[in-house]
Each structure stands twice: as C-alpha cells, then as structure tokens.
Design an enzyme around this catalytic site. Structure first.
Site, PDB file in Angstrom:
ATOM      1  N   ARG A  51     -66.472  25.261   0.107  1.00  0.00           N
ATOM      2  CA  ARG A  51     -66.745  26.388  -0.782  1.00  0.00           C
ATOM      3  C   ARG A  51     -67.730  25.997  -1.890  1.00  0.00           C
ATOM      4  NH1 ARG A  51     -61.240  28.748  -2.341  1.00  0.00           N
ATOM      5  NH2 ARG A  51     -61.114  26.574  -2.792  1.00  0.00           N
ATOM      6  N   LYS A 182     -53.676   5.015  16.184  1.00  0.00           N
ATOM      7  CA  LYS A 182     -53.453   3.639  15.704  1.00  0.00           C
ATOM      8  C   LYS A 182     -53.482   2.678  16.888  1.00  0.00           C
ATOM      9  CE  LYS A 182     -50.748   4.948  11.639  1.00  0.00           C
ATOM     10  NZ  LYS A 182     -51.237   4.337  10.427  1.00  0.00           N
ATOM     11  N   GLU A 216     -42.658   3.864   3.440  1.00  0.00           N
ATOM     12  CA  GLU A 216     -43.837   3.864   2.564  1.00  0.00           C
ATOM     13  C   GLU A 216     -43.417   3.517   1.142  1.00  0.00           C
ATOM     14  OE1 GLU A 216     -46.918   7.001   3.701  1.00  0.00           O
ATOM     15  OE2 GLU A 216     -45.028   8.059   3.921  1.00  0.00           O
ATOM     16  N   HIS A 240     -45.512  12.590  13.678  1.00  0.00           N
ATOM     17  CA  HIS A 240     -45.774  11.162  13.906  1.00  0.00           C
ATOM     18  C   HIS A 240     -44.614  10.454  14.611  1.00  0.00           C
ATOM     19  CE1 HIS A 240     -49.058  12.057  11.358  1.00  0.00           C
ATOM     20  NE2 HIS A 240     -48.509  11.783  10.202  1.00  0.00           N
TER      21      HIS A 240
HETATM   22  C1  BG6 Z   1     -49.506  11.745   6.733  1.00  0.00           C
HETATM   23  C2  BG6 Z   1     -48.429  12.284   5.845  1.00  0.00           C
HETATM   24  O1  BG6 Z   1     -49.637  12.530   7.877  1.00  0.00           O
HETATM   25  O2  BG6 Z   1     -49.187  10.406   7.100  1.00  0.00           O
HETATM   26  C3  BG6 Z   1     -48.250  11.417   4.617  1.00  0.00           C
HETATM   27  O3  BG6 Z   1     -48.740  13.616   5.443  1.00  0.00           O
HETATM   28  C4  BG6 Z   1     -48.043   9.979   5.020  1.00  0.00           C
HETATM   29  O4  BG6 Z   1     -47.172  11.864   3.813  1.00  0.00           O
HETATM   30  C5  BG6 Z   1     -49.095   9.510   6.008  1.00  0.00           C
HETATM   31  O5  BG6 Z   1     -48.106   9.191   3.840  1.00  0.00           O
HETATM   32  C6  BG6 Z   1     -48.769   8.135   6.552  1.00  0.00           C
HETATM   33  O6  BG6 Z   1     -49.862   7.661   7.300  1.00  0.00           O
HETATM   34  P1  BG6 Z   1     -50.156   6.104   7.447  1.00  0.00           P
HETATM   35  O7  BG6 Z   1     -51.260   6.034   8.434  1.00  0.00           O
HETATM   36  O8  BG6 Z   1     -50.527   5.619   6.092  1.00  0.00           O
HETATM   37  O9  BG6 Z   1     -48.885   5.493   7.925  1.00  0.00           O
END
Ligand code: BG6
Length: 484
Positions: A51, A182, A216, A240
């Site tokens: 935008r 990955k 995380e 995931h």
């Molecule tokens: C994203 C999520 O899809 O994947 C995030 O929205 C998450 O919340 C991230 O932190 C994790 O990805 P990676 O590759 O850092 O493990």
C-alpha cells in the site's frame, strides 16, 4: 562438499506485502541468497507490491537494509547486493481497489514464470486472487503462494479454498508451511525412505512412543494482537507440528511426487483420534524477571489464549495402534529447541544382568539448533569389571558430516520459493490436507472454549506447566530435557 545449484527458470515474482515483516526478514534476504548462490537467473525480477507510496529507490533501500540486517555478514557481497537490487522494482497497490493494478500488469513480462506471493492478511487473499484475474495479470502458468494462517477453523479454510479455487487451479496454489522447507524435515523422509534400516522397526510393535517438541524462548511481544486470536494450537499445532507428525507416521509414498506424498499425509491426518480433555495441557507464560507475561504482551488481561500446549495424540491405524505421539510447543521456554524423538521398546528379553544400566534406544531428529540426528545406543562400558552397559549417542551434526558452514544451509523460505518457481508442490499443503487438519483441530478448540477453560500459568524460562509433566508421568514416561 559443495552442493549442486541448479538455476531455476526465469521468473517475475510479485511480493504482495513487500514492505511487511516476513518479506523483510525472510523472503527478500532469502532471494538475495539464492541470487548469490547462482540459482536465481540474471534476468529474473522481483516486484514489491504494497500500500505504501514508495519510489523504487526507497523500496530498494529497504531491501538493502533487510539484507544487511538478516543475511550473515560473511555472505554480504556489496557488488552482488547491488546487482540483486537492480532486479527489484516496486508498485504501490490498492488490494481492495483499482490503484496500481495496471502499473503492475505493465511490469509483467511474457514467457517467464509468474509467481505471486501473498504475504498479507488472509482477509485479502480473495481480493488479490480476483484482481490478478480481472486485470489479466495471472496467466495459465501463474502460481500463487499463500502464507499461514490458512483459515482459523474448518469453515474459514473451506471458504478460503473456495475463493482461491474460483480463480486458480489446485496445481497453481502453493500453501506454504515453512517447516516443510527445513533441511532436517526433508531429511526425515530421506532417512525413512532411502534406508532399509528403520522401516522394519517403524511401527507400534517396536516404537514405544514419539515426542515432538518445538520450544521457543521468544514471547509474543510485538505480535500479541495476532497471536491472541490464534494461540499455540492454531499457530503451531494445526500446521507445523501436524506436518512433522505426518512425515513420521505416513506410509511410504509410491514415489516422491507431490500428490503421492500428500495423499499419504492426508491419510495420517484422517486417522488422528479425537482428543480427550485430559490429554491436553494448555499454558500461558507468567510475568517474571522484570518482563511482562503473556497477558501484558497480548494486551488483554482476561485472555484465555494458550502460549503453550502439550497433548497426547493417537493415530488409529495398523501401524500406530498403541503408540502415542506426545506433542508440545510453547513460547518463553527454557531454550530454543525443536526435535523429534522416537523411543524404541525394550528388547523382549535381556541376557545381561545389568538391568539398571539399560536404557531405551532413541532416534532424535534435531530440527534446530545444530540440525542433525542422534541415535542413542547401548554398548558395553569400556574396561574390565564385567559386562556393564552404558548408553552412547551416535551423533551426526549435518553441518559437520556434510562439510557445510551453518551460514550456507538454505533457509526454509529460500528453498520453498525456488520450489514454487520450479513448479514442485511436494513441500506445500494441498487444500484437502489443510481442511482435514482443521476438521481434527476444531472440536478440540471448541471443547476448551465451551468449557471456558483457562490455561495454566507457567514461569518464563521454565519447561512449561507442571501438568504437562504429568501427561507423561502418568503413562510411566518422561519428556526429554529442553536444552539449547
Ligand atoms: C511461525 C509462528 O509460523 O513459526 C511463530 O507463527 C513461530 O509463532 C515460528 O515463532 C517458528 O518458526 P521457526 O522456524 O523459528 O521454528
């Protein structure tokens, strides 16, 4: 070892949301790295579309800054960056109106692959798809790449699939799940299907249980508003973690071909059993150490959204009957670590007296950090003193084994964007797969919403709520340690 880089066909890639966070952090730096590696041909072009009313120079400057910030210093080559930036242009576009579309059409070249990356809010996917057609920008070979979240439940995912399907065929739609890009995740398929070693043991007769952990250290600061509408279940599990589970549990596809692989994954998702409330633990990180907790970060003091989830999952088919899959993921945990651990059963009879020394064989597939695999084996403890047993790891860090520098392992996004240009959908989710995943997830979420459940608090920097430990302990098992 130098990896083979095969250049892809020439392309025009339009990034809607070109000034956004994902484009800045991942997509544009990733494309630069593919250019540096010689995979993106000289005459390919990238067009940022957003935008903001920016000049091309201003957008190029933003891309240059993103490369500086997100590409390792050792891979920043000033001359190559300048060449790369020369391939970038920009259009200011009104996704819901008419502004900018003719300018975009004028930029597209005939005879190259046209790809459109929708790195925007899902509410705009339909509008973009419709306008690409209305303005004759998408040709018959065009591809669109759509980011997650792909819907927030089955109904919205179906609606999204329907709207995309009214403008593009399934073969043109690339639903991205970056976990599938990955390196180690793809290696999971190589390990399973290019070796005879594991397949005979890959079933409930020999596998006690499987653990999938994505831990995380980051919280949801800065994206609390988005996250609070999703929670760990929608943000991580439905996509995931489900993909990881599928790759472990699926039957061998007849060929490494997009539909063959996705057919097998779909069968796994359809075989997932409904989950009893007692088999799920939800958590929310608490304030501590001078930092805010989830409730401050999401800016809703009454939020019931989970930043952590652990669950016990059963797959009802011949191969997995009786082998539980334990999944857990959370923010603000002790360390950043993602791994899959496959724990094998005891030998049926021990000929050794050293019963205490015995431990299970575990195959660990490390996604991050330090991608690699580890197989925990029993051996004889060295030295005299009889036959005492000990467990040792057969450890393979991919970076060491392959002689590649960690900096040179392509990021998931790089690989996936190149797959889009190559027209290979193997690592992208098919519409029916996404719908099946929501069909399994919906009743679970509705269950806790209906019961008005609040997640349990857990300390930032811990391994999650106490009840998650109980989920394993009551089955006589324990989670693997979360360590970076
Ligand atoms: C994203 C999520 O899809 O994947 C995030 O929205 C998450 O919340 C991230 O932190 C994790 O990805 P990676 O590759 O850092 O493990």
């Amino acid at each position: 070892m130098v990896s083979r880089v095969i250049p892809v066909e020439s392309f025009d890639l339009v990034i809607f949301g070109g000034t956004g966070d994902l484009a800045r952090r991942k997509i544009l730096p990733g494309l630069y790295r593919r250019y540096l590696a010689g995979q993106m041909t000289e005459d390919s072009r990238i067009i940022g579309a957003a935008r903001a009313d920016l000049t091309e120079e201003a957008f190029r400057a933003q891309v240059g800054a993103a490369i500086e910030q997100f590409v390792p210093k050792a891979r920043q080559d000033t001359a190559v960056i300048a060449e790369f930036l020369a391939r970038i242009s920009y259009v200011s576009i009104d996704a819901k109106g008419t502004g900018g579309w003719e300018a975009l059409r004028a930029k597209m070249r005939p005879d190259v692959v046209r790809a459109f990356y929708f790195s925007v809010a899902p509410s705009l996917f339909g509008e973009l798809a419709e306008r690409l057609h209305r303005h004759s920008i998408a040709d018959a070979r065009a591809r669109i790449v759509v980011e997650k979240p792909f819907g927030r439940d089955l109904a919205s995912a179906k609606a999204l699939n329907a709207v995309l399907a009214s403008h593009f065929s399934e073969g043109q739609i690339y639903r991205i799940d970056h976990y599938l890009g990955k390196e180690t995740v793809q290696n999971l398929m190589a390990v399973r299907f290019a070796n005879i070693l594991f397949e005979p043991l890959w079933k409930s007769e020999y596998i006690d249980h499987v653990q999938i952990t994505v831990a995380e250290t980051v919280g949801v600061e800065g994206r609390g508003a988005y996250y609070d509408k999703s929670g760990a279940m929608r943000d991580m599990v439905q996509n995931h973690m489900m993909q990881l589970l599928c790759l472990i549990a699926m039957e061998p596809p007849y060929h490494f071909d997009p539909d063959a692989v996705r057919d097998e994954k779909l069968k796994v998702i359809r075989a997932l059993q409904p989950i009893a409330p007692g088999d799920i633990v939800r958590g929310q990180y608490l304030a501590g150490g001078g930092e805010g907790g989830y409730l401050e970060h999401c800016e809703d003091p009454g939020s019931r959204t989970e930043s952590y989830i652990a669950m016990k999952v059963a797959i009802a088919n011949w191969r997995w009957q009786g082998t539980p899959f334990y999944l857990r993921t959370g923010k603000k945990l002790r360390a950043r670590t993602s791994e899959i651990a496959i724990t094998f059963k005891q030998p049926p009879h021990s000929i050794f007296d050293d019963a205490e020394g015995w431990k299970e064989n575990v195959l660990v597939i490390r996604l991050q950090p330090n991608e690699g695999m580890e197989l925990m084996m029993m051996i004889k403890e060295p030295g005299p003193g009889g036959m005492r047993l000990m467990q040792v790891p057969l450890d393979m860090a991919f970076a060491d084994a392959l002689g590649v520098e960690a900096d040179d392992v392509p990021d998931a996004y790089e690989r996936l964007i190149m797959d889009v240009i190559r027209g290979n959908q193997t690592l992208f989710m098919r519409g029916d797969e996404v719908e099946a995943a929501w069909a399994w997830t919906d009743p679970i979420i509705q269950g806790w919403e209906g019961r008005g459940e609040r997640p349990q608090g857990y300390d930032a920097g811990s391994t999650g709520p106490d009840d998650a430990l109980m989920l394993m302990h009551r089955d006589g098992r324990r989670w693997r340690e979360i360590k970076g």
